[in-house]
Design a protein around this motif. Structure first.
Motif, PDB file in Angstrom:
ATOM      1  N   TYR A  55       0.828  -1.209   0.000  1.00 48.14           N
ATOM      2  CA  TYR A  55       0.000   0.000   0.000  1.00 48.14           C
ATOM      3  C   TYR A  55       0.867   1.267   0.000  1.00 48.14           C
ATOM      4  N   VAL A  56       1.822   1.319   0.902  1.00 50.59           N
ATOM      5  CA  VAL A  56       2.670   2.511   1.017  1.00 50.59           C
ATOM      6  C   VAL A  56       3.483   2.719  -0.255  1.00 50.59           C
ATOM      7  N   TYR A  57       3.989   1.637  -0.833  1.00 50.27           N
ATOM      8  CA  TYR A  57       4.786   1.767  -2.057  1.00 50.27           C
ATOM      9  C   TYR A  57       3.936   2.335  -3.189  1.00 50.27           C
ATOM     10  N   GLY A  58       2.671   1.900  -3.261  1.00 54.18           N
ATOM     11  CA  GLY A  58       1.770   2.446  -4.275  1.00 54.18           C
ATOM     12  C   GLY A  58       1.552   3.938  -4.107  1.00 54.18           C
ATOM     13  N   ARG A  59       1.504   4.394  -2.858  1.00 54.27           N
ATOM     14  CA  ARG A  59       1.320   5.822  -2.605  1.00 54.27           C
ATOM     15  C   ARG A  59       2.518   6.639  -3.100  1.00 54.27           C
ATOM     16  N   TYR A  60       3.722   6.019  -3.097  1.00 61.81           N
ATOM     17  CA  TYR A  60       4.884   6.723  -3.633  1.00 61.81           C
ATOM     18  C   TYR A  60       4.698   7.085  -5.108  1.00 61.81           C
ATOM     19  N   PHE A  61       3.916   6.292  -5.824  1.00 62.38           N
ATOM     20  CA  PHE A  61       3.654   6.548  -7.241  1.00 62.38           C
ATOM     21  C   PHE A  61       2.466   7.498  -7.432  1.00 62.38           C
ATOM     22  N   GLY A  62       1.922   8.007  -6.330  1.00 64.03           N
ATOM     23  CA  GLY A  62       0.804   8.927  -6.439  1.00 64.03           C
ATOM     24  C   GLY A  62      -0.528   8.258  -6.691  1.00 64.03           C
ATOM     25  N   MET A  63      -0.607   6.949  -6.456  1.00 69.38           N
ATOM     26  CA  MET A  63      -1.854   6.235  -6.670  1.00 69.38           C
ATOM     27  C   MET A  63      -2.844   6.574  -5.547  1.00 69.38           C
ATOM     28  N   PRO A  64      -4.141   6.728  -5.867  1.00 68.39           N
ATOM     29  CA  PRO A  64      -5.140   6.977  -4.817  1.00 68.39           C
ATOM     30  C   PRO A  64      -5.176   5.832  -3.814  1.00 68.39           C
ATOM     31  N   GLY A  65      -5.532   6.141  -2.566  1.00 63.67           N
ATOM     32  CA  GLY A  65      -5.541   5.133  -1.510  1.00 63.67           C
ATOM     33  C   GLY A  65      -6.401   3.934  -1.833  1.00 63.67           C
ATOM     34  N   ARG A  66      -7.588   4.189  -2.404  1.00 58.03           N
ATOM     35  CA  ARG A  66      -8.486   3.078  -2.732  1.00 58.03           C
ATOM     36  C   ARG A  66      -7.873   2.162  -3.787  1.00 58.03           C
ATOM     37  N   GLU A  67      -7.194   2.760  -4.774  1.00 58.17           N
ATOM     38  CA  GLU A  67      -6.540   1.968  -5.807  1.00 58.17           C
ATOM     39  C   GLU A  67      -5.368   1.182  -5.218  1.00 58.17           C
ATOM     40  N   CYS A  68      -4.619   1.788  -4.300  1.00 62.45           N
ATOM     41  CA  CYS A  68      -3.511   1.084  -3.641  1.00 62.45           C
ATOM     42  C   CYS A  68      -4.024  -0.132  -2.875  1.00 62.45           C
ATOM     43  N   ALA A  69      -5.128   0.041  -2.164  1.00 55.18           N
ATOM     44  CA  ALA A  69      -5.691  -1.052  -1.381  1.00 55.18           C
ATOM     45  C   ALA A  69      -6.151  -2.189  -2.294  1.00 55.18           C
ATOM     46  N   ARG A  70      -6.810  -1.839  -3.394  1.00 54.85           N
ATOM     47  CA  ARG A  70      -7.277  -2.869  -4.332  1.00 54.85           C
ATOM     48  C   ARG A  70      -6.091  -3.607  -4.952  1.00 54.85           C
ATOM     49  N   LYS A  71      -5.082  -2.842  -5.365  1.00 48.35           N
ATOM     50  CA  LYS A  71      -3.919  -3.440  -6.009  1.00 48.35           C
ATOM     51  C   LYS A  71      -3.138  -4.303  -5.023  1.00 48.35           C
ATOM     52  N   ALA A  72      -3.065  -3.878  -3.767  1.00 48.09           N
ATOM     53  CA  ALA A  72      -2.345  -4.656  -2.759  1.00 48.09           C
ATOM     54  C   ALA A  72      -2.988  -6.029  -2.586  1.00 48.09           C
ATOM     55  N   GLU A  73      -4.326  -6.087  -2.535  1.00 50.37           N
ATOM     56  CA  GLU A  73      -5.003  -7.373  -2.385  1.00 50.37           C
ATOM     57  C   GLU A  73      -4.769  -8.257  -3.604  1.00 50.37           C
ATOM     58  N   GLU A  74      -4.804  -7.654  -4.773  1.00 54.18           N
ATOM     59  CA  GLU A  74      -4.578  -8.407  -6.013  1.00 54.18           C
ATOM     60  C   GLU A  74      -3.175  -9.011  -6.037  1.00 54.18           C
ATOM     61  N   LEU A  75      -2.186  -8.226  -5.609  1.00 52.16           N
ATOM     62  CA  LEU A  75      -0.796  -8.685  -5.651  1.00 52.16           C
ATOM     63  C   LEU A  75      -0.482  -9.677  -4.535  1.00 52.16           C
ATOM     64  N   LEU A  76      -1.126  -9.547  -3.393  1.00 54.71           N
ATOM     65  CA  LEU A  76      -0.964 -10.551  -2.340  1.00 54.71           C
ATOM     66  C   LEU A  76      -1.450 -11.910  -2.831  1.00 54.71           C
ATOM     67  N   ALA A  77      -2.554 -11.911  -3.587  1.00 53.53           N
ATOM     68  CA  ALA A  77      -3.062 -13.163  -4.160  1.00 53.53           C
ATOM     69  C   ALA A  77      -2.091 -13.699  -5.201  1.00 53.53           C
ATOM     70  N   PHE A  78      -1.569 -12.812  -6.049  1.00 60.03           N
ATOM     71  CA  PHE A  78      -0.613 -13.235  -7.074  1.00 60.03           C
ATOM     72  C   PHE A  78       0.625 -13.871  -6.440  1.00 60.03           C
ATOM     73  N   ALA A  79       1.082 -13.302  -5.334  1.00 62.63           N
ATOM     74  CA  ALA A  79       2.293 -13.796  -4.664  1.00 62.63           C
ATOM     75  C   ALA A  79       2.011 -14.932  -3.685  1.00 62.63           C
ATOM     76  N   GLN A  80       0.752 -15.365  -3.613  1.00 65.00           N
ATOM     77  CA  GLN A  80       0.330 -16.420  -2.691  1.00 65.00           C
ATOM     78  C   GLN A  80       0.663 -16.058  -1.248  1.00 65.00           C
ATOM     79  N   LEU A  81       0.316 -14.828  -0.878  1.00 67.41           N
ATOM     80  CA  LEU A  81       0.619 -14.328   0.465  1.00 67.41           C
ATOM     81  C   LEU A  81      -0.627 -13.798   1.180  1.00 67.41           C
TER      82      LEU A  81
END
Length: 313
Positions: free
Chosen positions: A105-131
């Motif tokens: 989430y925090v890394y996404g914010r470094y790219f200027g991504m909105p908080g809601r988008e960071c949260a959605r992307k974080a869940e997607e990537l946790l699933a991709f990484a099996q975490l």
């Protein structure tokens, strides 16, 4: 967009050394990487792989030559290029104060991504990484393989056009390496361009569509893994061990068996189209190795042929 996402021509990087001539870490490299390709830089430690990656990643300026990333010059358009790249450094540099989800989430914010988008992307990537089950775990509670997968997931937070991976599986056990390879295969299937450095020949053979073999900052060979093996090695290799004190003494008696004989500190390699037939000739000559192994040729053998040195020193 250009046909090639990366284009390097006569790329040079030198460093000042007090009291000595300038050190050339990268010496006249030329290569291209196509969209969606998995491209590798293969070589031992100190070959210039990481230095090349820093220039491609627009965090280190080149000394001379040409370099274009996504059609842009990294010496002039570093921020624009970095915004389109994903980077997986050689050492995991995750934030130990945060849990797995928060690192993304925090890394996404470094790219200027909105908080809601960071949260959605974080869940997607946790699933991709099996975490998913480790989402609330602090970094120190994760295994080495899990940290590596999280680092790769973090590098994907901005949907990069190119993912740079510097020695992605160094220090991982075989099971963790294979899990990581599976995640990278999935990225290839999605069309993500992968650029990776490695000194593991099996990793390069597994992951790379095409690669360059680098030593002392220069390209020794380039092509697909299979074409390099066909061009620079035999179909099979017979490994013999007579004991470290006897290998050099026995080697002259193996002349004429196979296409070529290489003497290493711990073993003798006989390159031949038929390894079992070569072993029969060895035993017929009255020689009894302590151990013998017939295997197919690998990129390790290519590097040994080109440089006289092993990839892993």
């Amino acid at each position: 967009m250009p046909a090639d996402v990366i284009r390097a021509a006569n790329l040079v990087k030198t460093y000042k050394v007090k009291g000595k001539p300038d050190f050339r870490a990268v010496d006249d490299l030329s290569f291209e990487v196509a969209p969606g390709e998995s491209f590798g830089l293969l070589g031992p430690n100190g070959a210039g792989k990481s230095t090349t990656m820093k220039m491609v990643g627009a965090v280190s300026t080149r000394t001379s030559g040409e370099l274009e990333i996504l059609g842009l010059d990294p010496n002039r358009y570093g921020p624009e290029i970095r915004s389109r790249l994903g980077v997986v450094p050689q050492d995991d540099n995750l934030d130990g104060e945060l849990n797995a989800r928060e690192n993304l989430y925090v890394y996404g914010r470094y790219f200027g991504m909105p908080g809601r988008e960071c949260a959605r992307k974080a869940e997607e990537l946790l699933a991709f990484a099996q975490l998913e089950e480790k989402a609330k775990n602090k970094v120190d509670q994760l295994s080495g393989g899990m940290k590596r997968r999280l680092t790769i997931a973090r590098g994907l937070i901005n949907d990069p056009r190119i993912l740079l991976l510097d020695e992605p599986t160094t220090g991982l056990d075989p099971q963790a390496r294979h899990i990581l390879w599976d995640r990278l295969f999935r990225l290839k299937e999605r069309g993500t361009t992968l650029v990776l450095t490695t000194h593991y020949m099996d990793e390069a053979e597994q992951l790379c569509d095409r690669l360059i073999v680098v030593d002392k900052g220069r390209i020794m060979a380039q092509g697909t893994p299979s074409s390099l093996i066909r061009e620079h090695s035999s179909r099979e290799v017979l490994e013999l061990r007579f004991g470290s004190s006897r290998n050099e003494h026995v080697a002259p008696q193996l002349a004429g068996i196979g296409d070529r004989v290489e003497v290493l500190p711990d073993r003798i390699l006989i390159y031949a189209s038929d390894g079992e037939a070569a072993l029969d000739r060895v035993t017929a000559a009255g020689l009894q190795p302590i151990t013998s192994l017939v295997r197919r040729s690998s990129l390790e053998d290519v590097f040994l042929r080109l440089t006289g040195r092993s990839l892993i020193e």
